[in-house]
Design a protein around this motif. Structure first.
Motif: not given
Length: 92
Positions: A23, A38, A40-42, A45
């Motif tokens: 990522g 981080e 991109r993940s957030r 979500q």
């Protein structure tokens, strides 16, 4: 190999253009890749919270049908695939 040595090695590889963090594509250092991953993940979500789980899954189905020459909604319609856009609720 110690953690510090490992991080330095990964940082060197990242500076050479290699993606060393899943990522983290586009980051020019190990730290940059970690921050990109981080974020991109957030972002995913947050989107799931906004749309709800079912809406997020439907959006993924629609997006997965998209092609370079036409949108996922158009392709779904052409192929008779049902996409329930009522599940795309906005939780904001």
């Amino acid at each position: 190999m110690s953690s510090l040595q490992e991080r330095q090695e990964l940082d060197q590889r990242a500076k050479q253009g290699e993606t060393v963090v899943p990522g983290g594509t586009g980051g020019k250092s190990l730290e940059a890749q970690e921050h990109l991953a981080e974020g991109r993940s957030r972002g995913g979500q947050t989107r799931r919270e906004q749309l709800g789980t079912e809406g997020y899954q439907e959006m993924g189905r629609k997006g997965g049908l998209s092609m370079a020459d036409r949108a996922g909604g158009e392709r779904a319609e052409e192929e008779g695939i049902s996409i329930d856009e009522s599940k795309f609720r906005n939780g904001s």
